[in-house]
Write an enzyme that holds these catalytic residues in place. Structure first.
Site, PDB file in Angstrom:
ATOM      1  N   GLU A 174       0.833  -1.218   0.000  1.00  0.00           N
ATOM      2  CA  GLU A 174       0.000   0.000   0.000  1.00  0.00           C
ATOM      3  C   GLU A 174       0.860   1.257   0.000  1.00  0.00           C
ATOM      4  OE1 GLU A 174      -4.046  -1.734   2.073  1.00  0.00           O
ATOM      5  OE2 GLU A 174      -2.727  -0.547   3.325  1.00  0.00           O
ATOM      6  N   GLU A 367      -5.409  -8.218  -1.345  1.00  0.00           N
ATOM      7  CA  GLU A 367      -6.097  -8.056  -0.066  1.00  0.00           C
ATOM      8  C   GLU A 367      -7.549  -7.708  -0.322  1.00  0.00           C
ATOM      9  OE1 GLU A 367      -4.606  -5.580   3.092  1.00  0.00           O
ATOM     10  OE2 GLU A 367      -2.531  -5.946   2.482  1.00  0.00           O
TER      11      GLU A 367
END
Ligand code: BG6
Length: 471
Positions: A174, A367
């Site tokens: 991320e 995810e």
């Protein structure tokens, strides 16, 4: 699911984790401290000076000692791939040493052995919110250009050691979250309120150059490897159909999309440069940096997806909701999880189509999932969790992945988050559970650490076995 949706035969079904949230053994095997050792409450409170006993991550779910049992359970579900991260401070305890820690390297060799034994393809994150604490305390993390060299050395050690065994690599988890959580994501010690915009965007630049240098190193040392970026994906919808709201949503969305644009195209987009100018940010970007970014673009784009948000140009309408790492304007049309994260399966199809249209690179959903409170019950003499809510969430999202595949999007795989219960990143709770496997550990640290299969365990095994036909 409609009959026309089929998943590719080589679709990588699996699950995802991160070292600091599962391993524990925070001071074993020569491991140094990481930022996680001073973040006992996740991002909800300021960091501590040193390790404290209330930090669940010190033991986490003890994967460090139970990895073989856990990987065997993943294999029982039929996993084709397992996403885990390597704790940087196991390999370089301080982060700036010349030589790596052999005990740390040997641990991940054992993990890879187990994956191989079960025919599971590893998917490795090089840096997942676990910067060595020494780099934070001494260098102020990624604000400092020296981190580029330390990270490159670390990545080179990993490719040299594991490059023949690991095909899929992610450089930074991320990466866009550094704009919102500078300590968690960028190892930056300066509190967010005191951090200048220039230092923050310099940290972003340093990470992007490091990511490109790691990609370059992989090409040299592990020619069969594929390197991907990893972006926190969050579609942004205009709160109303007004052009001003549409422009506001585009501007907010671009703060995330920029990271994919740079990783895929190898240069800063015009809108990003304008935003830096508008904010008075003047970065140090060398000609070498520009060349490295341009020449070492990624093979695929991976992302996390949990929530969508709205955006509006009208400040009086900006009612904020919760989100993954950072909040957004609440969408009045959507329901939310117990933690206030708004649930939007169609948003996943939108992201997949948008990313594919924009970058034409294979996409990997690394995810996705529902954090929920589970109750352990006894059914036919066996302890389990009847987690129909989790099954519904994942089923709905996977149906949308199927739609995107039918739209012609190239999707490599799906690794739902926290395939085994783990410690939450944002709140550091155990009670925010994502897994197919229940781990007996509570927020106060009590529990046996025993593992139990939830109802979703069998559901996911069937999804994988049928290659999505059971959805
Ligand atoms: C992502 C992170 O932001 O979301 C994970 O990559 C994290 O590390 C996951 O655990 C879920 O967030 P949380 O806060 O519910 O653990």
């Amino acid at each position: 699911m409609t009959d026309s949706i089929t998943f590719p035969a080589d679709f990588l079904w699996g699950g995802a984790t991160a070292a600091n949230q599962i391993e524990g053994a925070y001071n074993e095997g020569g491991k140094g401290l990481s930022i996680q050792d001073v973040m006992p409450q996740g991002i909800t409170t300021p960091r501590t000076d040193g390790p404290t006993d209330d930090n669940l991550k010190q033991v986490a779910i003890d994967f460090y000692h139970r990895y073989a049992e856990d990987i065997a359970l993943f294999a029982e579900m039929g996993f084709k791939t397992f996403r885990f991260s390597i704790a940087w401070s196991r390999i370089f305890p301080l982060g700036d040493e010349a030589e790596p820690n052999e005990e740390g390297l040997a641990f991940y060799e054992r993990v890879l052995d187990e994956c191989e034994k079960h025919g599971i393809e590893p998917l490795v994150t090089i840096s997942h919110y676990e910067t060595p604490l020494h780099l934070t305390d001494t260098y102020d993390g990624w604000v400092n250009r020296e981190l580029i060299g330390f990270y490159e050395r670390y990545a080179r050690v990993l490719f040299a050691r594991y490059g023949a065994r690991v095909k899929y690599w992610l450089t930074f988890n991320e990466i866009n979250s550094v704009l919102h959580a500078p300590l968690l994501s960028g190892g930056i010690n300066t509190p967010k309120g005191q951090l200048t915009k220039t230092d923050l965007y310099q940290a972003v630049h340093n990470e992007l150059v490091a990511s490109a240098l790691a990609t370059k190193a992989a090409r040299e040392l592990a020619p069969n490897a594929q390197v991907g970026c990893m972006i926190l994906a969050m579609p942004v919808y205009p709160l109303s159909p007004s052009p001003d709201d549409m422009m506001a949503s585009l501007t907010t969305e671009r703060t995330n999309l920029a990271f994919g644009d740079i990783h895929v195209r190898g240069e800063y987009p015009g809108y990003y440069l304008r935003s830096l100018r508008d904010q008075g940010v003047d970065l140090v970007i060398t000609d070498d940096d520009r060349a490295v970014l341009k020449e070492n673009t990624v093979d695929f784009v991976s992302f996390s997806y949990y929530v969508s948000v709205a955006e509006t140009a009208d400040d009086s309408q900006r009612v904020m909701g919760e989100g993954n790492i950072f909040p957004g304007v609440r969408n009045p049309t959507l329901k939310a999880s117990e933690w206030g994260w708004q649930i939007d399966p169609v948003g996943l199809r939108i992201v997949l189509n948008q990313f594919w249209d924009r970058w034409q690179k294979p996409l990997f959903i690394v995810e996705n999932g529902l954090g929920a409170k589970d109750e352990l019950v006894e059914v036919d003499g066996r302890k389990t969790v009847i987690d129909d809510y989790r099954i519904a969430y994942l089923n709905d999202h996977l149906v949308q992945v199927g739609e995107a595949l039918t739209d012609g999007v190239d999707v490599m795989g799906f690794t739902p988050w926290g395939c085994i219960d783990l410690v939450s990143a944002s709140t550091a709770q155990m009670s925010k559970r994502y897994g197919f496997i229940y781990v007996d550990r509570n927020d106060d640290g009590s529990g046996t650490l025993d593992r139990y299969k939830k109802k979703s365990f069998d559901w996911y095994a069937e999804v994988i076995e049928s290659n999505g036909a059971s959805l």
